[in-house]
Motif scaffolding. Structure first.
Motif, PDB file in Angstrom:
ATOM      1  N   GLY A 329      27.456 -25.670  21.291  1.00 17.56           N
ATOM      2  CA  GLY A 329      28.619 -24.755  20.713  1.00 17.56           C
ATOM      3  C   GLY A 329      28.270 -23.540  20.214  1.00 17.56           C
ATOM      4  O   GLY A 329      29.040 -22.630  20.010  1.00 17.56           O
ATOM      5  N   VAL A 330      26.922 -23.246  19.894  1.00 19.55           N
ATOM      6  CA  VAL A 330      26.483 -22.266  19.147  1.00 19.55           C
ATOM      7  C   VAL A 330      25.447 -21.290  19.998  1.00 19.55           C
ATOM      8  O   VAL A 330      24.959 -20.325  19.646  1.00 19.55           O
ATOM      9  CB  VAL A 330      25.771 -22.527  17.804  1.00 19.55           C
ATOM     10  N   VAL A 331      24.654 -22.176  20.867  1.00 17.77           N
ATOM     11  CA  VAL A 331      23.581 -21.372  21.466  1.00 17.77           C
ATOM     12  C   VAL A 331      23.831 -21.011  22.958  1.00 17.77           C
ATOM     13  O   VAL A 331      24.071 -21.535  23.932  1.00 17.77           O
ATOM     14  CB  VAL A 331      22.285 -22.417  21.762  1.00 17.77           C
ATOM     15  N   GLY A 332      24.362 -19.599  23.042  1.00 20.95           N
ATOM     16  CA  GLY A 332      24.656 -18.837  24.396  1.00 20.95           C
ATOM     17  C   GLY A 332      23.196 -18.044  24.751  1.00 20.95           C
ATOM     18  O   GLY A 332      22.327 -18.138  24.156  1.00 20.95           O
ATOM     19  N   PRO A 333      23.507 -17.145  25.635  1.00 18.66           N
ATOM     20  CA  PRO A 333      22.553 -16.341  26.289  1.00 18.66           C
ATOM     21  C   PRO A 333      21.733 -15.537  25.233  1.00 18.66           C
ATOM     22  O   PRO A 333      20.716 -15.156  25.214  1.00 18.66           O
ATOM     23  CB  PRO A 333      23.307 -15.606  27.488  1.00 18.66           C
ATOM     24  N   ALA A 334      22.666 -14.965  24.163  1.00 16.91           N
ATOM     25  CA  ALA A 334      22.012 -14.038  23.297  1.00 16.91           C
ATOM     26  C   ALA A 334      21.319 -14.771  22.317  1.00 16.91           C
ATOM     27  O   ALA A 334      19.876 -14.327  21.944  1.00 16.91           O
ATOM     28  CB  ALA A 334      23.371 -13.420  22.391  1.00 16.91           C
ATOM     29  N   GLU A 335      21.523 -15.981  21.840  1.00 16.58           N
ATOM     30  CA  GLU A 335      20.745 -16.799  21.014  1.00 16.58           C
ATOM     31  C   GLU A 335      19.627 -17.362  21.727  1.00 16.58           C
ATOM     32  O   GLU A 335      18.452 -17.486  21.067  1.00 16.58           O
ATOM     33  CB  GLU A 335      21.688 -17.992  20.477  1.00 16.58           C
ATOM     34  N   LEU A 336      19.549 -17.623  22.954  1.00 19.60           N
ATOM     35  CA  LEU A 336      18.466 -17.926  23.653  1.00 19.60           C
ATOM     36  C   LEU A 336      17.316 -17.046  23.829  1.00 19.60           C
ATOM     37  O   LEU A 336      16.120 -16.927  23.433  1.00 19.60           O
ATOM     38  CB  LEU A 336      18.799 -18.238  25.300  1.00 19.60           C
ATOM     39  N   ILE A 337      17.861 -15.578  23.893  1.00 24.20           N
ATOM     40  CA  ILE A 337      16.787 -14.570  24.139  1.00 24.20           C
ATOM     41  C   ILE A 337      16.165 -14.220  22.894  1.00 24.20           C
ATOM     42  O   ILE A 337      15.113 -13.960  22.652  1.00 24.20           O
ATOM     43  CB  ILE A 337      17.534 -13.236  24.569  1.00 24.20           C
ATOM     44  N   SER A 338      17.185 -14.503  21.712  1.00 24.79           N
ATOM     45  CA  SER A 338      16.371 -14.204  20.283  1.00 24.79           C
ATOM     46  C   SER A 338      15.454 -15.299  19.978  1.00 24.79           C
ATOM     47  O   SER A 338      14.385 -14.754  19.310  1.00 24.79           O
ATOM     48  CB  SER A 338      17.588 -14.665  19.131  1.00 24.79           C
ATOM     49  N   PHE A 339      15.651 -16.533  20.361  1.00 18.14           N
ATOM     50  CA  PHE A 339      14.460 -17.648  20.379  1.00 18.14           C
ATOM     51  C   PHE A 339      13.346 -17.540  21.288  1.00 18.14           C
ATOM     52  O   PHE A 339      12.070 -17.417  20.634  1.00 18.14           O
ATOM     53  CB  PHE A 339      15.233 -19.030  20.603  1.00 18.14           C
ATOM     54  N   PHE A 340      13.726 -17.180  22.431  1.00 21.35           N
ATOM     55  CA  PHE A 340      12.672 -17.074  23.501  1.00 21.35           C
ATOM     56  C   PHE A 340      11.721 -15.956  23.269  1.00 21.35           C
ATOM     57  O   PHE A 340      10.553 -16.008  23.547  1.00 21.35           O
ATOM     58  CB  PHE A 340      13.230 -17.277  24.833  1.00 21.35           C
ATOM     59  N   GLN A 341      12.091 -14.868  22.938  1.00 24.57           N
ATOM     60  CA  GLN A 341      11.488 -13.481  22.850  1.00 24.57           C
ATOM     61  C   GLN A 341      10.329 -13.843  21.726  1.00 24.57           C
ATOM     62  O   GLN A 341       9.278 -12.968  22.021  1.00 24.57           O
ATOM     63  CB  GLN A 341      12.469 -12.524  22.397  1.00 24.57           C
ATOM     64  N   SER A 342      10.369 -14.614  20.994  1.00 22.58           N
ATOM     65  CA  SER A 342       9.149 -14.974  20.195  1.00 22.58           C
ATOM     66  C   SER A 342       7.724 -15.356  20.942  1.00 22.58           C
ATOM     67  O   SER A 342       6.742 -15.111  20.391  1.00 22.58           O
ATOM     68  CB  SER A 342       9.495 -16.010  19.017  1.00 22.58           C
ATOM     69  N   ALA A 343       7.853 -15.972  22.164  1.00 18.77           N
ATOM     70  CA  ALA A 343       7.011 -16.179  22.903  1.00 18.77           C
ATOM     71  C   ALA A 343       6.115 -14.813  23.325  1.00 18.77           C
ATOM     72  O   ALA A 343       4.888 -14.911  23.150  1.00 18.77           O
ATOM     73  CB  ALA A 343       7.203 -17.037  23.966  1.00 18.77           C
ATOM     74  N   PRO A 344       6.932 -13.949  24.017  1.00 20.62           N
ATOM     75  CA  PRO A 344       6.100 -12.936  24.276  1.00 20.62           C
ATOM     76  C   PRO A 344       5.546 -11.818  23.155  1.00 20.62           C
ATOM     77  O   PRO A 344       4.966 -11.274  23.318  1.00 20.62           O
ATOM     78  CB  PRO A 344       7.019 -11.994  25.213  1.00 20.62           C
ATOM     79  N   TYR A 345       6.264 -12.245  21.876  1.00 20.51           N
ATOM     80  CA  TYR A 345       5.494 -11.474  20.702  1.00 20.51           C
ATOM     81  C   TYR A 345       4.628 -11.883  20.274  1.00 20.51           C
ATOM     82  O   TYR A 345       3.576 -11.121  19.986  1.00 20.51           O
ATOM     83  CB  TYR A 345       7.181 -11.668  19.705  1.00 20.51           C
ATOM     84  N   TYR A 346       4.372 -13.369  19.989  1.00 19.31           N
ATOM     85  CA  TYR A 346       3.396 -13.851  19.369  1.00 19.31           C
ATOM     86  C   TYR A 346       2.738 -15.101  20.046  1.00 19.31           C
ATOM     87  O   TYR A 346       3.497 -16.041  20.514  1.00 19.31           O
ATOM     88  CB  TYR A 346       3.784 -14.589  17.911  1.00 19.31           C
ATOM     89  N   ASP A 347       1.599 -15.261  20.232  1.00 15.87           N
ATOM     90  CA  ASP A 347       0.670 -16.340  20.827  1.00 15.87           C
ATOM     91  C   ASP A 347       1.005 -17.657  20.145  1.00 15.87           C
ATOM     92  O   ASP A 347       1.095 -18.624  20.590  1.00 15.87           O
ATOM     93  CB  ASP A 347      -0.693 -16.263  21.025  1.00 15.87           C
ATOM     94  N   SER A 348       1.340 -17.599  18.913  1.00 18.30           N
ATOM     95  CA  SER A 348       1.565 -18.676  17.823  1.00 18.30           C
ATOM     96  C   SER A 348       2.727 -19.371  18.183  1.00 18.30           C
ATOM     97  O   SER A 348       2.992 -20.514  17.888  1.00 18.30           O
ATOM     98  CB  SER A 348       1.671 -18.118  16.451  1.00 18.30           C
ATOM     99  N   SER A 349       3.754 -18.573  18.934  1.00 18.29           N
ATOM    100  CA  SER A 349       5.130 -19.474  19.628  1.00 18.29           C
ATOM    101  C   SER A 349       4.838 -19.844  20.948  1.00 18.29           C
ATOM    102  O   SER A 349       5.945 -20.371  21.222  1.00 18.29           O
ATOM    103  CB  SER A 349       6.122 -18.251  19.294  1.00 18.29           C
TER     104      SER A 349
END
Length: 531
Positions: A329-349
């Protein structure tokens, strides 16, 4: 852009976010008339900065234990530095900046002064920096022997006269609209949200907005230097913190002792800030693909496919599912991008994000909801995602003149989205409030070498998504005598905090002795994450 802060957060715009050198003047100076020209305005601000710094040097900082709710344990101490809201009027309204410090761990003889830190943003708080000493961070142990570690909340951030653009409860509400538009109606809706956000900034924080600029943050930094009792600044800036450093080195070259800039914002006037965000979209796509290749290589662990294309297909499948009906009920495409973008940001993710991704396709949707849903507790206190987003927007919008033509925004982002779809539209909506910004937008500082500028250390990975490599090359050209340390075939944002002896040893040597290599250096990458 955003991190040009740290991890970007879900934007309020219905999308995922992406994101005068001066001699100290001891006495009073009469302010020029308000009708001064732009050049005179800069002179007034330079003079105002000198007045404020002299005042701060006299006042010092009244260090005390930090407030209990700041999460900064003893022996870290906190204090306040007073700065003018408007440096052209140094005797006018003052704002208070929160600062903290921890003393050097070595002997009094080893001490070389204070090392002041900014983590990026715009909108990031540097107050956690002294915790690197408390937590005994091995990478910084040698430098900590010689320096007090000093952090601060820049103007508008956290505890330093915080600004706001929307009600924090509204900001964290989810799910938000899919940032990737399917129709002209979708674009119209996002344009309306961006305009409303800009209006909200003006209504809630209008008094601060004209003064929320990088040059003013740089002047604040020089006042902090003076308040610390330091004749010259030692500075570590990461991400957007590198642009603060670049502008400081230009406006106050003789006030700088040593400076390390890590993961560099391109300081070219032509890049600040519209073009820089478009460049970022391209770089994000490249690093996203690096991560997908790694996930595919570790298919035995993640079971998401043995090729990049297979992993991408899973991503698109997840995105389509969340678009059709938000997960939990709360995770749509916008929330997915917010979460998944940490992978291209930081190797620790890389591992945490891939693990959640893998769990979802193994039937565990709760792991994804727990990881990607907005933090509903993030509405209290001063350090909030809403505040960070407001500062990000205010600084980038005020720092430069933005295109006001929607046709230009639409054309540029539609073109980019064809080949670089991961972040393009999310980033566009994040920045679109700048197209209808109500307060004055300045011309960016022409970053260059001035009299007294010391040798600067520039550190950059080749595949950085948030601050593409060209930014480091550009600053290197502009700062005579600087040295560029390149981490080749790596892409984590923020290099100096990672274990890479080739880099760590050079940062130590520079900060402890002032020594730099005779020429630029290329280092191999730090260790690739292991699942």
């Amino acid at each position: 852009m955003r991190d040009i802060r740290g991890k970007k957060r879900t934007a309020a715009l219905g999308s995922a976010s992406v994101l005068a050198a001066a001699t100290l003047i001891a006495g009073a100076v009469a302010a020029p008339t308000a009708s001064a020209s732009a050049g005179h305005g800069q002179d007034r601000e330079a003079r105002g900065a000198a007045i404020a710094a002299a005042r701060a040097a006299k006042a010092g900082i009244d260090w005390k234990d930090c407030p209990a709710d700041w999460g900064l344990e003893k022996p870290i101490q906190c204090g306040w530095v007073s700065v003018p809201l408007d440096y052209a009027n140094p005797y006018g309204k003052q704002i208070q900046l929160a600062v903290d410090r921890i003393g050097n761990t070595g002997t009094p003889q080893e001490r070389q002064g204070a090392l002041v830190y900014n983590p990026g943003g715009p909108g990031g708080s540097g107050l956690k920096f002294p915790r690197r000493v408390v937590t005994k961070n091995a990478i910084w142990a040698n430098v900590a022997k010689a320096y007090d570690f000093v952090g601060f909340d820049p103007r508008g951030v956290g505890h330093s006269a915080p600004i706001s653009c929307v009600d924090p409860q509204e900001f964290v509400k989810a799910p938000k609209a899919d940032p990737v538009p399917d129709s002209e109606a979708d674009k119209l809706a996002q344009r309306k949200l961006a305009r409303e956000y800009a209006e909200g900034c003006y209504e809630r924080s209008g008094e601060m907005l004209p003064y929320m600029t990088t040059p003013n943050t740089v002047r604040d930094l020089d006042v902090i230097r003076a308040a610390l009792g330091e004749k010259q600044l030692n500075y570590l800036g990461v991400s957007y913190g590198t642009y603060i450093g670049a502008v400081y080195g230009t406006l106050f070259p003789g006030h700088l002792r040593r400076m390390v800039v890590d993961s560099v914002v391109n300081p070219s006037r032509e890049k600040i800030w519209y073009q820089a965000n478009l460049d970022q979209d391209v770089a994000f796509e490249g690093r996203w693909k690096d991560w997908e290749d790694w996930v595919a290589k570790n298919d035995a662990t993640f079971h998401l496919g043995t090729t990049r294309d297979a992993v991408q297909a899973k991503w698109l499948e997840l995105r389509a599912t969340a678009k059709k009906s938000p997960i939990g009920g709360v995770v749509g495409p916008a929330e997915l991008i917010s979460f998944f973008q940490s992978a291209p940001y930081y190797d620790s993710s890389w591992v945490p994000v891939a693990t959640v991704f893998s769990k979802y396709f193994a039937g565990d949707t709760q792991a994804l909801v727990d990881a990607a849903a907005p933090d509903m507790s993030d509405i209290a206190g001063n350090i909030s995602s809403e505040n960070g987003n407001a500062v990000y927007t205010a600084v980038e919008c005020a720092d430069a003149k933005w295109p006001t033509s929607w046709r230009k925004w639409d054309r540029d982002n539609t073109r980019l989205n064809k080949d670089y779809p991961f972040m393009t539209w999310a980033n566009a909506w994040m920045n679109l409030p700048c197209a209808t910004w109500r307060t004055k937008q300045q011309t960016p500082v022409n970053v260059k070498t001035g009299k007294g500028l010391p040798q600067v250390m520039i550190v950059q990975s080749t595949n950085d998504a948030a601050t593409p490599y060209d930014g480091a090359v550009e600053l290197h050209k502009r700062f005579a005598g600087s040295r560029l340390i390149t981490e080749k075939d790596a892409g984590s944002h923020g290099v100096t905090g990672l274990a890479n002896p080739c880099i760590n040893s050079r940062v130590d040597a520079y900060l402890l002795t002032g020594k730099l290599d005779a020429a630029d250096v290329t280092c191999g990458p730090h260790a690739t994450p292991k699942p």
